[in-house]
Design a protein around this motif. Structure first.
Motif, PDB file in Angstrom:
ATOM      1  N   GLN A  40       1.327  -2.225  -7.395  1.00  0.00           N
ATOM      2  CA  GLN A  40       1.221  -1.110  -6.443  1.00  0.00           C
ATOM      3  C   GLN A  40       2.530  -0.328  -6.426  1.00  0.00           C
ATOM      4  O   GLN A  40       3.603  -0.899  -6.610  1.00  0.00           O
ATOM      5  N   PRO A  41       2.464   0.969  -6.177  1.00  0.00           N
ATOM      6  CA  PRO A  41       3.703   1.769  -6.134  1.00  0.00           C
ATOM      7  C   PRO A  41       4.471   1.539  -4.841  1.00  0.00           C
ATOM      8  O   PRO A  41       3.878   1.320  -3.780  1.00  0.00           O
ATOM      9  N   THR A  42       5.784   1.554  -4.916  1.00  0.00           N
ATOM     10  CA  THR A  42       6.617   1.511  -3.716  1.00  0.00           C
ATOM     11  C   THR A  42       6.753   2.934  -3.164  1.00  0.00           C
ATOM     12  O   THR A  42       6.340   3.904  -3.802  1.00  0.00           O
ATOM     13  N   THR A  43       7.332   3.050  -1.995  1.00  0.00           N
ATOM     14  CA  THR A  43       7.509   4.381  -1.377  1.00  0.00           C
ATOM     15  C   THR A  43       8.985   4.783  -1.434  1.00  0.00           C
ATOM     16  O   THR A  43       9.628   5.009  -0.409  1.00  0.00           O
ATOM     17  N   ARG A  44       9.501   4.848  -2.644  1.00  0.00           N
ATOM     18  CA  ARG A  44      10.892   5.268  -2.804  1.00  0.00           C
ATOM     19  C   ARG A  44      11.055   6.767  -2.558  1.00  0.00           C
ATOM     20  O   ARG A  44      12.040   7.208  -1.986  1.00  0.00           O
ATOM     21  N   ALA A  99      -4.015   1.075  -9.465  1.00  0.00           N
ATOM     22  CA  ALA A  99      -3.319   1.861  -8.443  1.00  0.00           C
ATOM     23  C   ALA A  99      -3.372   3.348  -8.774  1.00  0.00           C
ATOM     24  O   ALA A  99      -3.611   4.189  -7.905  1.00  0.00           O
ATOM     25  N   VAL A 100      -3.157   3.682 -10.050  1.00  0.00           N
ATOM     26  CA  VAL A 100      -3.174   5.096 -10.462  1.00  0.00           C
ATOM     27  C   VAL A 100      -4.529   5.726 -10.180  1.00  0.00           C
ATOM     28  O   VAL A 100      -4.614   6.852  -9.666  1.00  0.00           O
ATOM     29  N   ARG A 101      -5.593   4.995 -10.497  1.00  0.00           N
ATOM     30  CA  ARG A 101      -6.942   5.554 -10.307  1.00  0.00           C
ATOM     31  C   ARG A 101      -7.223   5.856  -8.833  1.00  0.00           C
ATOM     32  O   ARG A 101      -7.942   6.790  -8.502  1.00  0.00           O
ATOM     33  N   ILE A 154       4.910   2.443 -13.158  1.00  0.00           N
ATOM     34  CA  ILE A 154       4.472   2.194 -14.537  1.00  0.00           C
ATOM     35  C   ILE A 154       5.649   1.743 -15.401  1.00  0.00           C
ATOM     36  O   ILE A 154       5.556   0.772 -16.161  1.00  0.00           O
ATOM     37  N   GLU A 155       6.766   2.422 -15.255  1.00  0.00           N
ATOM     38  CA  GLU A 155       7.944   2.121 -16.075  1.00  0.00           C
ATOM     39  C   GLU A 155       8.483   0.715 -15.805  1.00  0.00           C
ATOM     40  O   GLU A 155       9.059   0.073 -16.691  1.00  0.00           O
ATOM     41  N   GLU A 156       8.289   0.223 -14.589  1.00  0.00           N
ATOM     42  CA  GLU A 156       8.840  -1.086 -14.206  1.00  0.00           C
ATOM     43  C   GLU A 156       8.028  -2.273 -14.721  1.00  0.00           C
ATOM     44  O   GLU A 156       8.496  -3.414 -14.621  1.00  0.00           O
TER      45      GLU A 156
END
Length: 342
Positions: free
Chosen positions: A214-218, A148-150, A133-135
């Motif tokens: 989409q979120p990464t897997t950091r 993605a969040v949902r 979200i921040e990015e």
């Protein structure tokens, strides 16, 4: 030390602590099982031996009186034989009862392990979503992040983090809005997320190429939720054990790619002989000595020697230890193949 290295260190420590907890609990359960067997055998003998002594005393009186052909005496002799058999079989019966309780306790232990791993994964997911979200650097991408969040709403609710992530989403959308703070709380946070989600779908329908944020897997090790044994594969042959153990282990490995072939004493030596013919093609051969007959064990060992195959001997009647041997054995095989290919 970089923040990602801290995350990895924290995760590895958490995994080790979980493994330690499991191992300590396993030892406790095994000691508890042994005590249960001793107590059960003592209770059975305490009730049956006095009965047997009374019957034997009466039988002696029949013999002294020359009443060897008495029907009552014959019935007493049969009853005495039944009681002696019950006493002789008491350890096996007590072990079967204790092992049912042991497997139930181990099931609970494994469920607790996966619950802890899932909670850790969800916490790492939350961190990945907040960074995603921040990015976002424009209004439409920030809105699109809601899709993605949902998809992870239930995971966030499970760790009471949905409100925090939705508020971060609202703030990021508003920070890039040219019309002021258009995103706001509408009912509950979940209802608000659904509203923004629908707006994001509308935005996607109006353009040829949508952002698809989409979120990464950091922070997470994997996009997939934790699941025990699902990454394992190979042909595993098990000789020995008992039916309850077989059922419990097969149930735990049902989502893996393991071809598990199991031969117990109850199956008979003929079926076990068929299993011996499969040894040459096995990735992992395990001989369980708990409840295994000597003939079954010796034949399996001899078959491994003829096929020049190594084997693992596991002296247990419980499920967790056997699963550990299967997991470590197959992972070692996978690692060896990886290095060989490299």
């Amino acid at each position: 030390m970089h923040i990602s290295e801290l995350d990895e260190l924290e995760a590895s420590v958490s995994d080790l602590l979980t493994m330690a907890k499991v191992e300590l609990e396993q030892n406790r359960l095994q000691l508890q099982r042994d005590r249960q067997i001793q107590d059960a055998v003592a209770q059975i003998e305490a009730r049956l031996k006095p009965l047997l002594a009374k019957i034997e005393q009466v039988l002696q009186e029949f013999s002294q009186n020359g009443q060897d052909n008495s029907e009552t005496k014959q019935r007493l002799e049969k009853k005495a034989a039944d009681i002696r058999q019950e006493i002789a079989e008491a350890p096996v019966l007590a072990a079967q009862i204790a092992d049912r309780q042991l497997i139930l306790s181990e099931e609970r232990l494994l469920d607790e392990r996966i619950t802890e791993q899932t909670a850790q994964w969800r916490s790492e997911l939350k961190a990945d979503l907040l960074e995603m979200i921040e990015e976002q650097r424009d209004f439409f991408s920030a809105t699109d992040a809601s899709i993605a969040v949902r998809g992870y709403a239930n995971d966030l609710k499970a760790i009471s983090s949905l409100d925090e992530v939705v508020e971060a989403l609202i703030n990021q959308i508003n920070s890039h809005s040219e019309e002021g703070p258009v995103a706001r709380l509408r009912g509950s946070h979940e209802q608000t997320l659904t509203f923004i989600y629908n707006k994001a779908l509308e935005n996607r329908s109006r353009v040829d190429r949508a952002p698809d944020v989409q979120p990464t897997t950091r922070h997470r090790k994997s996009e997939k939720r934790p699941a025990l044994y699902t990454d394992l594969g190979g042909k595993v042959l098990v000789f020995g054990g008992h039916d309850r153990l077989q059922t419990a282990v097969k149930n735990r490995l049902r989502d893996s790619a393991i071809n598990l072939m199991w031969y117990t004493e109850q199956d008979g030596l003929q079926l076990a002989a068929q299993g011996e013919s499969q040894i040459a093609g096995g990735d992992l051969i395990i001989i369980v000595t708990g409840y295994a007959s000597h003939s079954l064990t010796e034949r399996a060992i001899e078959a491994c020697r003829r096929a020049n195959k190594t084997y693992e001997i596991v002296n247990t009647t419980g499920m967790t230890r056997l699963l550990e041997v299967i997991e470590s054995g197959l992972k070692a095989k996978q690692l060896a193949r990886h290095w060989k290919q490299g």
